[in-house]
Write an enzyme that holds these catalytic residues in place. Structure first.
Site, mmCIF file in Angstrom:
data_model
loop_
_atom_site.group_PDB
_atom_site.id
_atom_site.type_symbol
_atom_site.label_atom_id
_atom_site.label_comp_id
_atom_site.label_asym_id
_atom_site.label_seq_id
_atom_site.Cartn_x
_atom_site.Cartn_y
_atom_site.Cartn_z
ATOM 1 N N ASN A 1 -1.190 -9.224 4.551
ATOM 2 C CA ASN A 1 -1.131 -8.067 4.614
ATOM 3 C C ASN A 1 -0.665 -7.188 3.694
ATOM 4 O O ASN A 1 -0.719 -7.771 2.486
ATOM 5 C CB ASN A 1 0.200 -7.614 5.733
ATOM 6 N N HIS B 1 -6.367 -1.309 11.684
ATOM 7 C CA HIS B 1 -5.462 -1.937 10.141
ATOM 8 C C HIS B 1 -6.350 -2.957 9.622
ATOM 9 O O HIS B 1 -6.798 -3.993 10.193
ATOM 10 C CB HIS B 1 -4.283 -2.344 10.551
ATOM 11 N N GLN C 1 0.769 -1.015 -0.112
ATOM 12 C CA GLN C 1 -0.050 0.120 0.111
ATOM 13 C C GLN C 1 0.614 1.450 -0.155
ATOM 14 O O GLN C 1 0.344 2.454 -0.076
ATOM 15 C CB GLN C 1 -0.863 -0.057 1.126
ATOM 16 N N CYS D 1 -5.379 0.508 3.767
ATOM 17 C CA CYS D 1 -5.554 -0.885 4.093
ATOM 18 C C CYS D 1 -6.773 -1.192 4.023
ATOM 19 O O CYS D 1 -7.097 -2.750 3.593
ATOM 20 C CB CYS D 1 -4.651 -1.235 5.628
#
Length: 336
Positions: free
Chosen positions: A303, A279, A134, A140
């Site tokens: 992630n 997140h 990102q 996120c």
């Protein structure tokens, strides 16, 4: 006595606004780190970034020494965020906004009649695209949402299509999202439903900025959804059933700790987590491993901090019914 004098001098210099001198022993490591991650700074900024990096490196080394003594179940490593303070990191990257369940969102609850396998990993079944990055943008939430939609598309078509986070960043503001300054996965799904589709990454590439107007191309509708489900808040049993039955599920965690920022391997546990989530991530499965003679369950979370972070871009988070890092507090997924 000498140590106390050195500490007192350091405190005095800090109070007077003087940064501590860089450690000469770390000069080569600093230069190698800058080279590896292509870091360049204005002359006046380098000393400050070096100071932050050295502090982070020492904290990583201290944690890993404690891990070697049996105090932790996971290890840390320096990565491309080494020049950021905890505060800067959270301000730049952790911008998920928790949401209450809205009328348009259906509730997914655990059922005693619904059986789940002992382990699930949707990566092995082709549902999950490569790990993305990102950048210095608090998007996120968009990466989490595209991950769930990518799994949904694969489930329906057998084709793994990389979807556009930039499409969500640029086009879902009317639903309450705020680009690089934060957003919600559920409202990203609502945008896709109301818009009638989402573009692919190939057609609508990522820029890590939120200054562009919406450029959605209806000729390239690469994904869609008709309903949005929110997992019963706080229920790991419901989250397990959703992941097992549906595929990858959007989740949010508290990723504000230094230990999370520099996680490298092992099963991360909640001593460093608060009651707040900030997140967006993607639950792609769950599993179990033998740790010191005991079976330990974990979530597999994808992630959006590149493959350098964690276990090739993933974290294993302790799964024990205690809702570690609040992983089951804001889980959601789209359906067709």
């Amino acid at each position: 006595m000498l140590d106390a004098m050195v500490m007192l001098l350091g405190l005095l210099l800090a109070l007077l606004g003087f940064a501590p001198a860089p450690d000469p022993a770390l000069e080569e490591a600093w230069e190698e780190w800058k080279s590896f991650y292509a870091k360049e700074y204005p002359r006046e900024a380098e000393a400050t970034r070096r100071e932050v990096w050295e502090k982070n490196l020492r904290r990583i080394q201290q944690h890993n020494w404690e891990q070697s003594q049996g105090q932790h179940a996971f290890r840390l490593a320096m990565n491309h965020y080494g020049d950021l303070t905890d505060e800067e990191f959270n301000q730049l990257l952790n911008r998920f906004i928790p949401a209450e369940r809205e009328g348009l969102v259906q509730l997914f609850q655990a059922s005693a009649a619904r059986k789940t396998p002992a382990e699930v990993d949707w990566r092995a079944k082709g549902y999950v695209t490569p790990v993305k990055n990102q950048g210095h943008c608090g998007s996120c939430w968009a990466f989490s949402a595209t991950g769930a939609l990518e799994g949904l598309v694969f489930n329906r078509t057998g084709k793994l299509v990389v979807l556009s986070e930039q499409n969500l960043i640029d086009c879902s503001r009317k639903l309450g999202n705020n680009g690089c300054h934060g957003g919600y996965m559920t409202r990203a799904f609502q945008y896709v439903h109301k818009n009638g589709g989402l573009n692919s990454e190939h057609v609508y590439p990522y820029t890590a900025m939120d200054t562009s107007s919406c450029r959605y191309n209806p000729q390239d509708r690469a994904a869609n959804c008709s309903t949005i489900w929110m997992v019963d808040q706080g229920s790991e049993a419901a989250l397990e059933q959703a992941v097992a039955a549906v595929g990858p599920v959007s989740v949010a965690v508290d990723a504000s700790s230094f230990q999370f920022h520099f996680y490298k391997s092992g099963i991360f546990s909640s001593v460093f987590c608060s009651q707040w989530v900030n997140h967006g991530m993607l639950a792609v499965g769950y599993g179990m491993s033998q740790e010191h003679g005991h079976n330990v369950s974990y979530w597999i979370l994808k992630n959006s901090w590149s493959e350098v972070w964690g276990e090739q871009g993933y974290i294993r988070l302790l799964k024990d019914g205690g809702n570690q890092c609040r992983v089951a507090s804001q889980a959601s997924f789209p359906m067709l």
